[in-house]
Design an enzyme around this catalytic site. Sequence first.
Site, PDB file in Angstrom:
ATOM      1  N   ASP A  67     -18.061 -18.134  -2.832  1.00 11.16           N
ATOM      2  CA  ASP A  67     -17.917 -16.545  -3.155  1.00 11.16           C
ATOM      3  C   ASP A  67     -18.786 -16.433  -4.545  1.00 11.16           C
ATOM      4  OD1 ASP A  67     -16.202 -18.112  -4.923  1.00 11.16           O
ATOM      5  OD2 ASP A  67     -14.327 -17.244  -4.123  1.00 11.16           O
ATOM      6  N   ASN A 143      -2.253 -16.143  -6.146  1.00 12.57           N
ATOM      7  CA  ASN A 143      -1.559 -15.321  -5.379  1.00 12.57           C
ATOM      8  C   ASN A 143      -1.974 -15.574  -3.945  1.00 12.57           C
ATOM      9  OD1 ASN A 143      -4.195 -14.891  -4.923  1.00 12.57           O
ATOM     10  ND2 ASN A 143      -4.396 -12.684  -5.543  1.00 12.57           N
ATOM     11  N   HIS A 145      -4.649 -16.976  -2.696  1.00 12.49           N
ATOM     12  CA  HIS A 145      -6.031 -16.755  -2.270  1.00 12.49           C
ATOM     13  C   HIS A 145      -6.749 -17.918  -2.053  1.00 12.49           C
ATOM     14  CE1 HIS A 145      -8.095 -15.840  -6.422  1.00 12.49           C
ATOM     15  NE2 HIS A 145      -8.201 -16.904  -6.120  1.00 12.49           N
ATOM     16  N   GLU A 150      -8.055 -12.169  -0.809  1.00 14.09           N
ATOM     17  CA  GLU A 150      -6.706 -11.985  -1.489  1.00 14.09           C
ATOM     18  C   GLU A 150      -5.779 -11.723  -0.597  1.00 14.09           C
ATOM     19  OE1 GLU A 150      -7.061 -12.604  -4.634  1.00 14.09           O
ATOM     20  OE2 GLU A 150      -8.726 -11.418  -5.638  1.00 14.09           O
TER      21      GLU A 150
HETATM   22  C1  F6R Z   1     -13.402 -20.373  -6.484  1.00 20.61           C
HETATM   23  C2  F6R Z   1     -12.545 -19.732  -5.659  1.00 20.61           C
HETATM   24  C3  F6R Z   1     -11.009 -19.277  -5.984  1.00 20.61           C
HETATM   25  C4  F6R Z   1     -10.493 -20.738  -6.753  1.00 20.61           C
HETATM   26  C5  F6R Z   1      -9.116 -20.140  -7.167  1.00 20.61           C
HETATM   27  C6  F6R Z   1      -8.331 -21.399  -8.087  1.00 20.61           C
HETATM   28  O1  F6R Z   1     -14.936 -20.182  -5.930  1.00 20.61           O
HETATM   29  O2  F6R Z   1     -12.797 -19.307  -4.641  1.00 20.61           O
HETATM   30  O3  F6R Z   1     -10.116 -19.287  -4.592  1.00 20.61           O
HETATM   31  O4  F6R Z   1     -10.352 -21.708  -6.242  1.00 20.61           O
HETATM   32  O5  F6R Z   1      -8.799 -18.977  -7.848  1.00 20.61           O
HETATM   33  O6  F6R Z   1      -9.076 -21.150  -9.326  1.00 20.61           O
HETATM   34  P1  F6R Z   1      -8.937 -22.479 -10.283  1.00 20.61           P
HETATM   35  O7  F6R Z   1      -9.278 -23.667  -9.666  1.00 20.61           O
HETATM   36  O8  F6R Z   1      -9.659 -21.909 -11.420  1.00 20.61           O
HETATM   37  O9  F6R Z   1      -7.446 -22.611 -10.450  1.00 20.61           O
END
Ligand code: F6R
Length: 246
Positions: A67, A143, A145, A150
């Site tokens: 992303d 959440n 994701h 989302e």
């Molecule tokens: C990052 C991404 C997100 C993260 C998720 C967890 O490229 O796509 O889905 O993997 O938000 O974030 P952290 O690792 O910071 O807890």
Amino acid sequence: MEMQVFESRAAAERDVAREIAGLVRRRPDAVLGLATGNTPTGVYAELARLRREEGLDLSRVRTFNLDEYCGLAPTNPRSFRAWMERELFVPAGIALDRVCFPDGFEAGHPVRVEELPRVCDAFERAIRDAGGIDLQLLGIGRNGHIGFNEPGSTRASRTRRVELHPWTREDAAAEFGGLEHVPTHAITMGVATILEARAVRVLAFGAKKRALVRRTLDTANDPAWPASFLCAHAGVRLVVDREAAT
Ligand code: F6R
């Protein structure tokens, strides 16, 4: 979904990095799907160490990131691309012309919103043309994701522009110096895109992730918890440390 529990985060990171190194030694032009955020940092540091100390050659891998925020140029230090250059691409010796982001920029200019579907289709095509993703790294958002899929995302979703959930923006606020500076939209690989990867490693470390791991294991195909779509994939492994294990 198979869960692998390690004594420590560092042990889990070493294992995942070793798996990636093994893949790349067998297939120097392997295709990696990559995540940003706190979760994969240790794996990236370990890959850089394997390059320095064991001569691991990552110069021919192809990479596709999950992303990118809308409106942030690849050169913006807050973009995921700039983050990946600092955390992995440069220290691990990954060629910058072999990395790909769904960033909505063409020749250094932002593409108009109406034209983003074309850019997203091109990103999907680039993955297919590379032969598909051999190994995808994922973290789980609070959440549920995966990527920026989302809650409400469907199993069939593809790379597209999405509105970020309030929690996702909150979690990025410190990085951007305040919530008001966090982009409202991003482009993300879709759930269907992620599920086409041949192997998926979902990483979750620390007590903060324990409830997320539980819900991911206990839920199946629920759009309210996008990580639950992973249950249908035979090549998914949840890699956790003791604190995140349930
Ligand atoms: C990052 C991404 C997100 C993260 C998720 C967890 O490229 O796509 O889905 O993997 O938000 O974030 P952290 O690792 O910071 O807890």
